[in-house]
Design a protein around this motif. Structure first.
Motif, short mmCIF file in Angstrom:
data_model
loop_
_atom_site.label_atom_id
_atom_site.label_comp_id
_atom_site.label_asym_id
_atom_site.label_seq_id
_atom_site.Cartn_x
_atom_site.Cartn_y
_atom_site.Cartn_z
N GLU A 166 -27.83 -60.25 -35.46
CA GLU A 166 -27.57 -59.22 -35.53
C GLU A 166 -25.81 -58.90 -34.56
N ALA A 239 -35.98 -55.03 -41.95
CA ALA A 239 -34.34 -53.83 -41.12
C ALA A 239 -33.47 -55.02 -40.76
N THR A 242 -31.85 -55.17 -44.43
CA THR A 242 -31.19 -53.95 -45.75
C THR A 242 -30.51 -52.92 -45.23
N ALA A 243 -30.03 -53.47 -43.35
CA ALA A 243 -28.70 -53.03 -43.01
C ALA A 243 -27.53 -53.92 -43.38
N HIS A 244 -27.50 -54.91 -43.55
CA HIS A 244 -26.44 -55.63 -43.97
C HIS A 244 -26.06 -56.67 -45.69
N GLN A 268 -35.61 -49.04 -47.30
CA GLN A 268 -35.26 -49.24 -46.18
C GLN A 268 -33.60 -49.31 -46.59
N ARG A 272 -31.41 -46.61 -44.04
CA ARG A 272 -30.48 -46.65 -42.78
C ARG A 272 -28.48 -46.46 -43.82
N ARG A 274 -27.29 -46.17 -46.31
CA ARG A 274 -26.68 -47.20 -48.23
C ARG A 274 -27.68 -46.83 -49.14
N PRO A 447 -21.98 -51.54 -42.22
CA PRO A 447 -22.00 -51.58 -41.11
C PRO A 447 -20.48 -52.21 -40.60
#
Length: 470
Positions: A166, A239, A242-244, A268, A272, A274, A447
């Motif tokens: 991260e 996690a 699905t964020a990046h 997911q 976040r 998206r 993000p």
């Protein structure tokens, strides 16, 4: 009533800068050329072949370390060339980009053994040289042999590796997106201004794992951030992905389980902030095809004579961190907590799996779903998988190189095109735009947006320019 638009299938060739990648043992086939992996022409020929077949990309896997869990040594790994020897995949990209115009390149790099600055600089440079066709498959590693090789004391805890990932990614975002404004490069010969000094900004980062201060050395590349691939399927990995991630690589052989996995990923992503379709989901597959179903089956029979299911087990042993050689063929393999690929290892918790089960999955030395048939039959099966599961495309492994990709292009691609499910020409633009049709840069919902530098007010820029050109 408008007719529903059918999803166009995305397609990557899945390979590695080595002899044995997924389907082990086939290097012994008389027509296989994978022993030439250390020759540049092997890769430039492959790139031209894939572009002729309108493949979206070449997804190049990589590992740091060796597979030494099976029998607690690397004897079989060496004999069967199970991803050993293997060479750096980034060294291939410029040469392949030079002989193609559209093919994308998704390159695996383990961030655990990189420094963010040097890595970000290398990939920004590749994005320039490929004119926006580079992607990064983000991995954190899972081999103890890699830790010993690099000189570390041991593999970090699984979730801690993702914490480091991260921060690594956030720092890369600052380099790629936060140091240079889009119009910093002026190339103004008359006023002797190549780069506008007020449009380049210093990065300051003081984190838990990394510290950095200074100017990123690479001006904005066509995509700025490379297309982000990921394959995390554990709770922590999912996690992160699905964020990046813009593309997620999954495994699976049962359509309903694949469908549930796809729904989980998309849900997911929405949680976040998206869009559900911001992520393209690729399933790993192996295809053996021929002019007829019978010819394809005969080809499979021929290939099986050369494949090594045991080499497949040795590869699998390192993936789960369990020495499978210790178990009898019909013995149920118990779940053992390990620090390796969590999502693969979890299967032993919920399923009764024996070595015989694994060998039957590894008839060509690899564990991905095997699809066999004529071009028409394979095309129908791929379309069915897309429609039943909600995936977006496939990572196609090789069997006998290069004929397996040549067969697929000659026999399957035309059938997919005939059914309106595969493109007949490339679109223009970057790899990101080809995949998502939303431009060259990551969207504001990603993000990355919080790390972007914002342009100075125009009047300040004008005042500065007047000063330095007076």
């Amino acid at each position: 009533m408008t007719k529903e638009v059918q999803k166009q299938i995305l397609l990557n060739a899945f390979d590695m800068n080595s002899v044995g990648h997924i389907n082990h043992g086939l290097w012994t086939h008389p027509r296989d050329q994978s022993h030439r992996f250390n020759e540049l022409s092997y890769w430039t020929d492959l790139a031209k072949t894939l572009e002729n077949g309108l493949f979206d990309g070449l997804f190049i896997a990589d590992i740091t370390g060796v597979y030494d869990v099976y029998q607690n040594n690397i004897d079989l790994t060496l004999r069967e060339s199970i991803q050993l020897p293997s060479h750096d995949p980034t060294t291939l990209v410029s040469a392949m980009a030079a002989v193609t115009q559209h093919l994308g390149f998704g390159v695996t790099v383990n961030l655990s053994y990189e420094t963010p600055y040097q890595f970000a600089r290398r990939f920004a440079s590749l994005d320039h040289l490929t004119q926006g066709r580079i992607g990064w498959n983000i991995v954190t590693g899972y081999l103890d042999s890699a830790e010993r090789l690099i000189g570390h004391s041991g593999l970090k805890d699984h979730d801690l590796r993702y914490e480091q990932a991260e921060e690594f990614l956030q720092l890369c975002y600052k380099y790629w997106e936060g140091s240079w404004e889009n119009d910093a490069i002026q190339k103004d010969k008359a006023h002797r201004i190549f780069t506008h000094p007020k449009k380049v900004h210093e990065i300051r980062h003081q984190g838990h794992f990394y510290q950095s201060q200074g100017i990123f050395q690479v001006a904005p590349s066509p995509q700025r951030t490379p297309v982000l691939f990921q394959a995390g399927a554990s709770p922590r990995g999912l996690a992160f992905a699905t964020a990046h991630a813009e593309c997620i690589f999954i495994g699976g052989d049962q359509p309903e389980k694949i469908r549930q996995q796809v729904l989980k990923i998309r849900d997911q992503a929405v949680l976040r902030g998206r869009q559900a379709n911001d992520i393209k989901i690729f399933l790993g597959i192996t295809v053996v095809t021929g002019e007829t179903d019978q010819i394809a089956q005969e080809k499979l029979t021929e290939y099986r004579q050369y494949a090594s299911p045991e080499a497949g087990l040795a590869h699998y042993s390192s993936s789960v961190g369990i020495d499978l050689s210790k178990f009898a063929d019909d013995e149920v393999i118990p779940y053992q907590k390990s620090n390796s690929i969590a999502s693969v290892n979890e299967k032993f918790k919920t399923e009764q799996i024996t070595k015989n089960d694994l060998k039957s999955q590894h008839i060509l030395g690899g564990r991905y779903p095997l699809i066999v048939g004529s071009g028409s039959n394979v095309a129908e099966q791929l379309i069915q998988l897309i429609d039943d599961t909600g995936i977006d495309g496939f990572n196609l492994t090789r069997t006998v190189a290069p004929e397996s990709h040549q067969d697929f292009i000659a026999l399957v691609i035309p059938e997919l095109q005939q059914r309106g499910r595969y493109k007949t020409a490339y679109e223009t633009g970057s790899l990101r735009h080809k995949l998502h049709q939303q431009g060259d840069y990551l969207p504001k919902s990603h993000p990355v947006d919080q790390f972007r530098c914002r342009p100075l007010k125009q009047e300040k820029n004008d005042t500065y320019l007047q000063h330095i050109t007076a």
